[in-house]
Design an enzyme around this catalytic site. Structure first.
Site, PDB file in Angstrom:
ATOM      1  N   SER A 137      31.450  46.645  46.337  1.00 25.39           N
ATOM      2  CA  SER A 137      31.655  45.196  46.212  1.00 25.39           C
ATOM      3  C   SER A 137      32.777  44.640  47.075  1.00 25.39           C
ATOM      4  O   SER A 137      32.939  43.418  47.136  1.00 25.39           O
ATOM      5  CB  SER A 137      31.911  44.821  44.750  1.00 25.39           C
ATOM      6  OG  SER A 137      30.711  44.846  44.017  1.00 25.39           O
ATOM      7  N   LYS A 140      31.924  41.947  49.504  1.00 26.14           N
ATOM      8  CA  LYS A 140      31.806  40.550  49.085  1.00 26.14           C
ATOM      9  C   LYS A 140      32.845  39.664  49.776  1.00 26.14           C
ATOM     10  O   LYS A 140      32.674  38.443  49.829  1.00 26.14           O
ATOM     11  CB  LYS A 140      31.955  40.429  47.566  1.00 26.14           C
ATOM     12  CG  LYS A 140      30.749  40.929  46.764  1.00 26.14           C
ATOM     13  CD  LYS A 140      30.941  40.671  45.284  1.00 26.14           C
ATOM     14  CE  LYS A 140      29.675  40.955  44.465  1.00 26.14           C
ATOM     15  NZ  LYS A 140      29.510  42.369  44.135  1.00 26.14           N
ATOM     16  N   SER A 192      33.207  39.675  40.536  1.00 26.09           N
ATOM     17  CA  SER A 192      32.309  40.533  41.307  1.00 26.09           C
ATOM     18  C   SER A 192      30.863  40.431  40.841  1.00 26.09           C
ATOM     19  O   SER A 192      30.141  41.428  40.789  1.00 26.09           O
ATOM     20  CB  SER A 192      32.771  41.995  41.234  1.00 26.09           C
ATOM     21  OG  SER A 192      32.252  42.741  42.302  1.00 26.09           O
TER      22      SER A 192
END
Length: 432
Positions: A137, A140, A192
């Site tokens: 993640s 991101k 997230s």
């Protein structure tokens, strides 16, 4: 032996057995109480990368998440720039520190990491800086940079069932819910949410179009070890980044003022969504608070904020920044574990190491993309977010959960012993 004595002895044996089962993990038959088992653990060793094992590709996946779709080829390895980006020493694969610098902290399980100056781009220390690993993640931050420069943050988006059905960590978007793009960015960066990533990617043209935009931006920033396969960071064919690249991507994201604000935000309220009209048993889903899942923000003096990540193949990943005496440093971790320290604690140790180095020392340089990092003026909130808002606790706290379960079993065994002893004592009392 009397019945009372038998019950008393049985109580002692039952409690002892429960306690032993807790300590040994509850598997198999309990060992003899007279000869308790010897517990052996494998000593921790920091992964060795001196031979450049990930020079071209990330480690072999442990599942089928990177198998290409039918009819699609397996992505080729990304070219290796020569000379190495960032300077000659960035081509090294082991620990890279300035000449005469003290040893780096020992309790670092991250296979690759890098400490850099957010403002100057100087690399202060690193390990396998261009080794290729999965970002999870942390990618991101790249999606956030694209979206924050593209989308109208005041636009209201309607949540879909497709958003709610995505794999992995979700913030709680529901079909029919009304969300501004700003709220989706909060869910993406703070919690997230893969459902938020899906809703954002849809506005960029869908997953494939969003991935293409992310890869285009990475290439323009000279992040040549990076290839995005999914908007959220879920593992996919060809997914790759490096500790060096992740530092570059985070530095670029920090040039967007709202990104810098959101990674420093501890808690916000998030909208709910209406009941399903086709389900008579469903009810309206009220709004709820979401908290920042980066523990460094609450535990480290001067923390600016950052981004966490985890998948089975990527393991723990992390990027964060902190400020001390006017100096802002960034730390990136790839393929870490929760032992011997949690990722945010490993990051704290490396930040301390970087802040202790003289400002004039460095081992490399991040590319100059002419992006001036925006210095956030957001102050940390007085109180931490409520318990239960860590959206990745299950993934990143596996070891803590096991330890907590064993502790509860031990306590439970002791309570059973006490309760049965008291019961046996009452049986011995004369009745009036």
């Amino acid at each position: 032996m009397s019945i009372r004595d038998f019950r008393l002895r049985a109580a002692l044996c039952l409690g002892a057995a429960l306690t032993v089962a807790a300590v040994t993990g509850g598997a198999g038959a309990a060992p003899s109480l007279a000869t308790p088992p010897s517990i052996t653990t494998t000593p921790f060793t920091t992964p060795n990368t001196d031979d450049c094992p990930q020079k071209t590709r990330p480690p072999v996946p442990i599942d089928e998440s990177e198998v290409p779709a039918p009819g699609q080829p397996t992505p080729a390895a990304l070219p290796i720039p020569s000379p190495p980006l960032g300077g000659v020493r960035m081509g090294e694969c082991g620990v890279v520190i300035p000449k005469g610098a003290p040893p780096v902290p020992q309790d670092i399980s991250a296979t690759a990491w890098l400490v850099s100056d957010l403002d100057t781009g100087e690399v202060l220390a690193a390990k396998d800086p261009h080794g290729r690993y999965r970002p999870a993640s942390t990618i991101k931050v790249l999606l956030a940079t694209v979206a924050l420069r593209t989308l109208d943050l005041n636009k209201v988006v309607i949540g879909t069932q497709e958003d709610a059905n995505v794999d992995g960590t979700k913030v709680g978007i529901g079909p029919g819910g009304h969300y501004t793009n700003r709220q989706l960015m909060q869910a993406l960066i703070m919690a997230s949410g893969n459902d938020a990533a899906h809703a954002i990617a849809a506005q960029l043209g869908g997953d494939s179009a969003a991935v293409a935009k992310m890869n285009e931006l990475a290439k323009s920033l000279h992040a040549m070890d990076t290839r995005t396969a999914t908007p959220s960071g879920l593992d996919g064919p060809g997914m790759s980044t490096s500790a060096y690249d992740l530092s570059v991507l985070f530095r670029e994201a920090m040039s967007v003022p709202l990104f810098a604000e959101l990674i420093h935000t501890e808690q916000v309220d998030f909208p709910g969504y209406p009941k399903n009209p086709n389900n008579p048993d469903d009810k309206d889903h009220p709004g709820f608070p979401i908290g920042n899942d980066n523990h460094l923000l609450f535990e480290y003096d001067g923390a600016i904020g950052g981004k966490t990540g985890f998948t089975d193949d990527a393991r723990q990943t992390f990027v964060a920044a902190a400020e001390r005496d006017g100096r802002r440093l960034v730390v990136t971790l790839l393929k870490a574990d929760v032992r011997p320290l949690r990722p945010f604690q490993q990051a704290a140790g490396l930040l301390d190491y970087g802040f202790a180095l003289p400002k004039s020392t460095n081992v490399g340089q991040l590319p100059d993309t002419n992006a001036k990092s925006a210095k956030t003026g957001a102050a940390a909130l007085a109180s931490p977010p409520p318990k239960g808002t860590d959206q990745q606790a299950q993934a990143s706290g596996e070891e803590d959960d096991r330890a907590g379960t064993r502790t509860l079993l031990v306590v439970g065994g002791i309570v059973v012993v006490i309760a049965l002893l008291l019961g046996a004592r009452r049986m011995n009392r004369p009745r009036y």
